[in-house]
Every structure is written in C-alpha cells, then in structure tokens.
Design an enzyme around this catalytic site. Structure first.
Site, PDB file in Angstrom:
ATOM      1  CB  ALA A  73      -0.903  -0.016   1.231  1.00  0.00           C
ATOM      2  CD  GLN A  75       2.732   6.598   4.426  1.00  0.00           C
ATOM      3  OE1 GLN A  75       3.639   6.131   5.108  1.00  0.00           O
ATOM      4  NE2 GLN A  75       2.844   7.774   3.829  1.00  0.00           N
ATOM      5  CB  SER A  76       3.836  -0.696   1.977  1.00  0.00           C
ATOM      6  OG  SER A  76       4.478  -1.917   2.238  1.00  0.00           O
ATOM      7  CG  ASN A  77       4.670  -0.430   8.223  1.00  0.00           C
ATOM      8  OD1 ASN A  77       5.134   0.675   8.482  1.00  0.00           O
ATOM      9  ND2 ASN A  77       3.431  -0.773   8.534  1.00  0.00           N
ATOM     10  CB  CYS A  79       7.194  -0.884   0.308  1.00  0.00           C
ATOM     11  SG  CYS A  79       6.072  -1.757  -0.808  1.00  0.00           S
TER      12      CYS A  79
END
Ligand code: PLP
Length: 332
Positions: A73, A75-77, A79
């Site tokens: 997403a 705000q992906s942690n 990623c």
C-alpha cells in the site's frame, strides 16, 4: 521443525523483548497483558516484515538477484523494510504501490513514503486497487532481464511460505523466552493482514504442540475470507517444513470486528488504542495495523474473553513510522 535447513540472513541480533504492560493491565482490570516487541526488530525502524525478509532475501541472494521487486500500500511498512534490506545487501529495490484507498498516493507524503526515498528506492510505480499487481511486478522483472539484470519478486507483505518461516521462528523464540521468564502464555493476539505473520505463528505454535490459542485481528478482509487465506498459507508453510500433522481449520481465528470502514481507514477504537498504548506504556502503535489489532485486544478484554490472572501476549508488529502520515486521524 528445523529452521536451520533454510538459508537466512540475520537482521535482528537478539530476541525481541517480551514485556509485561503493568499500567495497561491495571487500567483495563482484566488479564495480565504482555507484549512481544517485534516493533524492535532490525532494519530501518523495524517491524514484522524484517523476520520474513531474513528468509526471502537469503533466497534472492542465493539466486544471484541484483534487485528486489515488491508491492504494498502507499504507506507500506513491508516496502520500507524491503528497501532497507536491499540497501544493506547492496541490492536495488523497485516498488509497486497500490492505492487501496483511491487517490491515496502522494509523492510528497511523509511517513514510510519519505523513507522509501531516503533508503534509495530505484523506482516507484503507482497502481490502483484491482490492478493485476503480480503482472506489474513480472513486467518489472522482465524489463530488468532485458537489461541483463536480475530481479527477485517478493509477494505483498512477504507472505508466502518461505516468508512465513520468519514467524515460525518468532513462535519458537517466544515459547523459549516465556520458559526463561517463567510466563505461562494463555493466549496470543496479533494483527492479520497479508496473513504471513498469523500463519507463521500458528504453524510455530501448533508445530511445537504448545496448545496456545492464537487470535488474529483483521485489518482489511471479512472473517471467512481471511481465515481461508491464513489456513491456505499455514498449510503451505507446514508443507515446506515437512510437518506431518495438518493445520486444523478450527485453529484459525481471524476476527473482523475491528476493521471498521476499510483498510487504513480510522475507527474510534483504533484511535483510543493508539492513544492508550502511547500515554500509559510509551509504546507507539500505528493506525493501519497494530492500532486496530490493539483495539481488538482491548475489546476482547472488555467483553470478558480472558480471565484475571491469565497471560495474554500481544505481538507488536511495528508500523510506527506511518504515524506521521496519519496525523490528522489521531490528533486530539
Ligand atoms: C504488514 C503488517 C502487519 C500484518 O502482517 P501480515 O503478515 O501482512 O498479516 C501487521 N502490522 C504491521 C505494522 C504491518 O506492517
């Protein structure tokens, strides 16, 4: 289970702490609340994806990849931590960011989005909900191949059987630590998203015959769909480990009472949980995952689901860097 058969990079030098939350235990007046601090794993600002990446990146390196490709997403942690692992291993990183909430990508957003840039991500492609994300990643791998490079595709959340081994390892660590600290664990509660954390913990706890019940708290999907996803991945993880006993469907519990209007959208219970953990325990949760999972924990305690004197462990899966992108949802 013998996890040492699988190549692994180490990004967290020691077990993450298992701590008793005295203030919240007193405040809520129910069971003894414990927290497994997987927000303190290694790589930039930590979180649950670090444990999965230990196994996934080891495979990428063994295959001679030079670039990690993944999806998440906006705000992906996951990623952020994939980009961190890439930086550490001298690999490149390419991201596909899915706008699960339409229009949610902003190139100048704070939180994890800022960290993608600092960690040296090579490219970001924005996708919409419903796009074929696997095909988007395949296309990136193909274009790298055409340049003589080699990509390694990591599925969303690092949630395949290999990644889930990170949480089989966490379950082993937790059980050993509970023995050393003389804590009889009566129940474990964890956020359930792309399912690797939930499935890995389940396989780890069941495979060691601990009989510790595990409750997942959904952050996105309806209960039946999520329980299906977790069970499927648990079966695949157990097969990778050559476990003889199948994972029983009755052991898969993924409650959907705290999802609210949808993935990453705020709820009053989430805001209360984030504020309670910060103000009473100095523990930072996040709005998308651990805030909703902790709202579930608090809700279950208020419903009287646990007895006084029982020890309930909340697995803190990280995510606090994203707080800075959801300031408006939290401010009092
Ligand atoms: C990804 C994530 C989760 C959910 O874990 P899954 O393995 O995807 O189910 C929970 N908490 C945080 C902070 C996360 O980033």
């Amino acid at each position: 289970m013998h996890l040492a058969r699988f190549p692994r990079r180490r990004y967290t030098p020691a077990p993450t702490p298992l701590e008793r939350l005295d203030n919240l235990t007193r405040l809520l007046g129910g069971p003894d609340i414990w927290i497994k601090r997987d927000d303190l794993t290694g790589l930039a600002a930590g979180g649950n994806k670090t444990r999965k990446l230990e196994f996934l990146v080891a495979e990428a390196l063994a295959e001679g990849a030079d670039t990690l490709i993944t999806v998440g997403a906006v705000q992906s942690n996951h990623c952020r931590l994939t980009a961190a692992a890439a930086a550490k291993e001298r690999l490149k990183c390419r991201l596909v960011l899915e706008q699960r909430v339409p229009g949610s990508y902003r190139a100048d957003a704070s939180g994890n989005n800022l960290l993608f840039d600092l960690l040296g991500v090579e490219s970001i492609e924005v996708a919409n909900a419903g796009d074929d994300l696997a095909a988007r990643m395949q296309a990136i791998a193909a274009s790298l191949g055409a340049e003589g490079r080699k990509g390694y595709i990591i599925p969303g959340g690092g949630s395949n059987a290999l990644g889930a081994l990170g949480y089989v390892a966490c379950a082993q660590e937790l059980v050993q630590q509970a023995f050393e600290q003389q804590v009889r664990i009566d129940h474990v509660v964890v956020a359930s998203g792309s399912a690797g954390t939930h499935a890995g913990l389940l396989v780890g706890l069941e495979g060691a015959n601990t009989h510790i019940p595990l409750t997942g708290v959904n952050v996105r999907r309806p209960r039946a769909e999520q329980e299906g996803n977790v069970h499927k991945l648990a079966v695949e993880t157990a097969a990778l480990l050559k476990l003889e006993r199948p994972v029983e469907t009755s052991k898969v519990v993924a409650l959907d009472d705290w999802v609210g209007p949808g993935y990453s959208l705020p709820t009053p219970e989430m805001v209360e949980a984030v504020r309670l953990f910060a103000a009473h325990e100095a523990i930072l949760l996040d709005t998308v995952y651990t805030g909703k999972a902790a709202a579930g924990l608090i809700g279950l305690i208020r419903q009287g689901r646990f007895k006084r004197g029982e020890n309930v462990v909340f697995v803190h899966t990280g995510g606090s860097p994203a707080l800075f992108a959801y300031q408006k949802d939290l401010q009092s």
